[in-house]
Design a protein around this motif. Structure first.
Motif, PDB file in Angstrom:
ATOM      1  N   ILE A 135       0.832  -1.207   0.000  1.00 44.11           N
ATOM      2  CA  ILE A 135       0.000   0.000   0.000  1.00 44.11           C
ATOM      3  C   ILE A 135       0.864   1.254   0.000  1.00 44.11           C
ATOM      4  O   ILE A 135       0.591   2.211  -0.739  1.00 44.11           O
ATOM      5  CB  ILE A 135      -0.961  -0.007   1.210  1.00 44.11           C
ATOM      6  N   ARG A 136       1.928   1.258   0.815  1.00 47.64           N
ATOM      7  CA  ARG A 136       2.827   2.416   0.820  1.00 47.64           C
ATOM      8  C   ARG A 136       3.432   2.640  -0.568  1.00 47.64           C
ATOM      9  O   ARG A 136       3.487   3.778  -1.071  1.00 47.64           O
ATOM     10  CB  ARG A 136       3.950   2.196   1.840  1.00 47.64           C
ATOM     11  N   LEU A 137       3.897   1.567  -1.182  1.00 46.07           N
ATOM     12  CA  LEU A 137       4.562   1.693  -2.476  1.00 46.07           C
ATOM     13  C   LEU A 137       3.605   2.197  -3.549  1.00 46.07           C
ATOM     14  O   LEU A 137       3.956   3.074  -4.357  1.00 46.07           O
ATOM     15  CB  LEU A 137       5.150   0.339  -2.878  1.00 46.07           C
ATOM     16  N   ILE A 138       2.383   1.665  -3.567  1.00 44.91           N
ATOM     17  CA  ILE A 138       1.411   2.035  -4.602  1.00 44.91           C
ATOM     18  C   ILE A 138       0.920   3.461  -4.406  1.00 44.91           C
ATOM     19  O   ILE A 138       0.847   4.249  -5.359  1.00 44.91           O
ATOM     20  CB  ILE A 138       0.236   1.042  -4.600  1.00 44.91           C
ATOM     21  N   THR A 139       0.597   3.835  -3.167  1.00 48.43           N
ATOM     22  CA  THR A 139       0.025   5.164  -2.940  1.00 48.43           C
ATOM     23  C   THR A 139       1.070   6.266  -3.019  1.00 48.43           C
ATOM     24  O   THR A 139       0.736   7.404  -3.319  1.00 48.43           O
ATOM     25  CB  THR A 139      -0.694   5.224  -1.581  1.00 48.43           C
ATOM     26  N   GLU A 140       2.334   5.947  -2.780  1.00 41.59           N
ATOM     27  CA  GLU A 140       3.372   6.969  -2.861  1.00 41.59           C
ATOM     28  C   GLU A 140       3.872   7.174  -4.285  1.00 41.59           C
ATOM     29  O   GLU A 140       4.401   8.238  -4.604  1.00 41.59           O
ATOM     30  CB  GLU A 140       4.537   6.624  -1.930  1.00 41.59           C
ATOM     31  N   LEU A 141       3.736   6.152  -5.130  1.00 42.17           N
ATOM     32  CA  LEU A 141       4.218   6.300  -6.502  1.00 42.17           C
ATOM     33  C   LEU A 141       3.091   6.529  -7.491  1.00 42.17           C
ATOM     34  O   LEU A 141       3.201   7.354  -8.391  1.00 42.17           O
ATOM     35  CB  LEU A 141       5.047   5.077  -6.916  1.00 42.17           C
ATOM     36  N   GLY A 142       1.982   5.814  -7.341  1.00 46.81           N
ATOM     37  CA  GLY A 142       0.903   5.895  -8.322  1.00 46.81           C
ATOM     38  C   GLY A 142       0.021   7.116  -8.133  1.00 46.81           C
ATOM     39  O   GLY A 142       0.110   7.835  -7.142  1.00 46.81           O
ATOM     40  N   ASP A 143      -0.836   7.346  -9.103  1.00 48.74           N
ATOM     41  CA  ASP A 143      -1.839   8.419  -9.049  1.00 48.74           C
ATOM     42  C   ASP A 143      -3.048   7.858  -8.302  1.00 48.74           C
ATOM     43  O   ASP A 143      -3.965   7.312  -8.911  1.00 48.74           O
ATOM     44  CB  ASP A 143      -2.203   8.849 -10.468  1.00 48.74           C
ATOM     45  N   TYR A 144      -3.050   8.001  -6.987  1.00 49.04           N
ATOM     46  CA  TYR A 144      -4.015   7.316  -6.134  1.00 49.04           C
ATOM     47  C   TYR A 144      -5.185   8.203  -5.731  1.00 49.04           C
ATOM     48  O   TYR A 144      -5.002   9.325  -5.272  1.00 49.04           O
ATOM     49  CB  TYR A 144      -3.319   6.805  -4.870  1.00 49.04           C
ATOM     50  N   GLN A 145      -6.404   7.692  -5.919  1.00 50.77           N
ATOM     51  CA  GLN A 145      -7.615   8.283  -5.358  1.00 50.77           C
ATOM     52  C   GLN A 145      -8.508   7.153  -4.869  1.00 50.77           C
ATOM     53  O   GLN A 145      -8.776   6.196  -5.618  1.00 50.77           O
ATOM     54  CB  GLN A 145      -8.364   9.141  -6.394  1.00 50.77           C
ATOM     55  N   TYR A 146      -8.986   7.248  -3.661  1.00 51.79           N
ATOM     56  CA  TYR A 146      -9.759   6.184  -3.018  1.00 51.79           C
ATOM     57  C   TYR A 146     -10.986   5.774  -3.834  1.00 51.79           C
ATOM     58  O   TYR A 146     -11.358   4.608  -3.880  1.00 51.79           O
ATOM     59  CB  TYR A 146     -10.184   6.645  -1.624  1.00 51.79           C
ATOM     60  N   THR A 147     -11.599   6.728  -4.509  1.00 56.38           N
ATOM     61  CA  THR A 147     -12.861   6.472  -5.210  1.00 56.38           C
ATOM     62  C   THR A 147     -12.677   6.038  -6.661  1.00 56.38           C
ATOM     63  O   THR A 147     -13.661   5.876  -7.390  1.00 56.38           O
ATOM     64  CB  THR A 147     -13.750   7.724  -5.176  1.00 56.38           C
ATOM     65  N   ASP A 148     -11.446   5.844  -7.111  1.00 53.93           N
ATOM     66  CA  ASP A 148     -11.211   5.435  -8.498  1.00 53.93           C
ATOM     67  C   ASP A 148     -11.919   4.118  -8.827  1.00 53.93           C
ATOM     68  O   ASP A 148     -11.907   3.183  -8.018  1.00 53.93           O
ATOM     69  CB  ASP A 148      -9.715   5.226  -8.741  1.00 53.93           C
ATOM     70  N   PRO A 149     -12.509   4.009 -10.021  1.00 48.74           N
ATOM     71  CA  PRO A 149     -12.967   2.686 -10.486  1.00 48.74           C
ATOM     72  C   PRO A 149     -11.766   1.756 -10.664  1.00 48.74           C
ATOM     73  O   PRO A 149     -10.730   2.162 -11.201  1.00 48.74           O
ATOM     74  CB  PRO A 149     -13.629   2.986 -11.828  1.00 48.74           C
TER      75      PRO A 149
END
Length: 449
Positions: free
Chosen positions: A190-204
């Motif tokens: 989770i740390r790796l994905i949310t710190e590198l990717g374009d993360y939004q909780y509500t994304d499809p």
């Protein structure tokens, strides 16, 4: 439960996990990190590395020192509590006193990744699992001659996850993880994905995998972490109702025992293409709607599945427009190895057919035996997490310098249940710094063979 529905709504502040998350980000980190983090006063040195690292994409002296301390702790734990690994260490003349500095880490005895494929059947499978598991395992409640799947289900009831690969070589890899080890793995991802990717909780989210609730298949379990990170109401799983067991995969590869399995294997192989076609068409319908709405979307799954979706769209002459989409592939080509495309070709194909820019295409290098994922940046180099000590070895298993291709090996302190000090069969090239982005730490080149 395996995944916590809706766990990541909202954000955490800098002290919510005991001080480990303090990096200033362009987007908030999810609340589920706090739920996965044990109380700080219970941390050992491995927990301090996993949960206390400030920035998962830097590799400063403090992080390197913490990694050495964690690996010394992990090695001592497995040396003392895993009789099989203890004997290997004794044979090589290595004890916990041998490991004092970063330079000493290369002395830690490595296990070949094939070690986790060397399993027997029936009652002996339980005994084998107990032998490879640090600290042993409780006795599960199973029948006299249990199948692998019955043993896996019984251990699941006892809080032990026996994760397995898809076994395209005809052999599976079985890796035991207790809840603490699985939580560390989830937190790190989770740390790796949310710190590198374009993360939004509500994304499809579109998961091109079997339902992770119905399998311990490693790749499905890893992508199933989406249920920790995103709103479960926005997640679509391609194969919602198919339970992928070791028996199912064996029969799919026509590895049968007895007449009953031969009949079942024929049925599976006749129906599987129809099931996959129906699943793919359902995914394509969703993608067409999202394209019409110019929506964000994250598509995650193995590259062969993505490629099959692209081929179906291409055959119909359909091109979508998803410039805000994001791709996350991982798990390799498996039984579709004869269809393999270089990652650069698949990125371009994805851009042409889905309209997703190449810089929003990320690939993951992941192994069943490793607790960390190596996620690629916008320049497509795979970043090695701070929890891992990586090595590239020559044919005589001597360490190579950065920039030289060789065999990949790693030291992973996160599992409590097995020594994750592994030499793989994968050929890689490692660089000390990423040539394409400003993130810190070593990286692997795009293609891993």
């Amino acid at each position: 439960g395996l995944y916590r529905s809706g766990a990541c709504a909202g954000t955490v502040d800098g002290e919510a996990d005991g001080g480990g998350i303090s990096r200033l980000l362009a987007r908030p980190l999810p609340d589920c990190l706090r739920a996965l983090t044990p109380p700080r006063d219970t941390w050992d040195s491995v927990d301090a590395l996993v949960y206390g690292t400030t920035d998962y994409y830097q590799n400063d002296a403090q992080t390197r020192d913490a990694r050495v301390t964690a690996l010394r702790h992990s090695f001592t734990h497995h040396y003392a509590n895993n009789a099989f690994y203890h004997q290997i260490c004794i044979a090589q003349g290595i004890t916990p006193n041998s490991i004092k500095t970063r330079e000493d880490l290369d002395k830690i005895p490595l296990l070949p990744d094939s070690f986790f494929k060397d399993y027997p059947a029936g009652d002996q499978f339980i005994r084998w699992l107990g032998t490879i598991t640090t600290g042993g395992l409780p006795t599960p409640a199973v029948s006299t001659h249990p199948t692998h799947d019955e043993v896996i289900a019984a251990y699941q009831q006892l809080g032990i996850r026996i994760m397995f690969t898809s076994g395209t070589s005809g052999r599976f890899s079985f890796v035991p993880r207790n809840q603490a080890s699985w939580n560390r793995m989830r937190y790190s991802a989770i740390r790796l994905i949310t710190e590198l990717g374009d993360y939004q909780y509500t994304d499809p989210i579109i998961l091109l995998i079997p339902n992770p609730q119905l399998t311990n298949l490693t790749i499905a379990s890893l992508f199933g972490i989406a249920y920790d990170v995103y709103n479960p109401e926005t997640i679509t799983v391609a194969l919602e109702t198919t339970a992928i067991t070791t028996q199912f995969l064996r029969l799919q590869m026509l590895e049968t025992v007895g007449l009953a399995e031969k009949i079942k294997a024929k049925a599976i192989n006749r129906l599987s293409p129809l099931v996959l076609k129906h699943a793919d068409q359902r995914i394509i319908t969703i993608l067409e709607r999202l394209s019409h709405d110019q929506s964000r979307v994250n598509i995650a799954g193995p590259p062969f599945w993505l490629n099959r979706i692209l081929d179906r769209l291409d055959q119909d002459g359909t091109q979508l427009d998803l410039p805000l989409g994001q791709i996350l592939t991982g798990g390799g080509w498996k039984a579709e190895e004869n269809q393999r495309l270089d990652e650069a070709i698949l990125r371009d194909k994805t851009h042409r057919i889905l309209g997703i820019p190449p810089e929003r295409y990320h690939d993951v290098y992941a192994m069943s035996e490793c607790s960390a994922i190596f996620l690629s940046c916008e320049g497509h180099y795979k970043h090695i997490p701070p929890t891992i000590h990586p090595m590239v070895l020559d044919e005589d298993l001597n360490p190579l310098d950065y920039g030289h291709p060789g065999r990949f090996a790693f030291l992973d302190p996160m599992p409590q249940t097995y020594p994750s000090f592994i030499i793989t069969g994968d050929q890689v090239t490692m660089h000390e710094h990423c040539p394409a982005c400003g993130l810190g730490g070593p990286v692997l080149e795009t293609e891993v063979t």
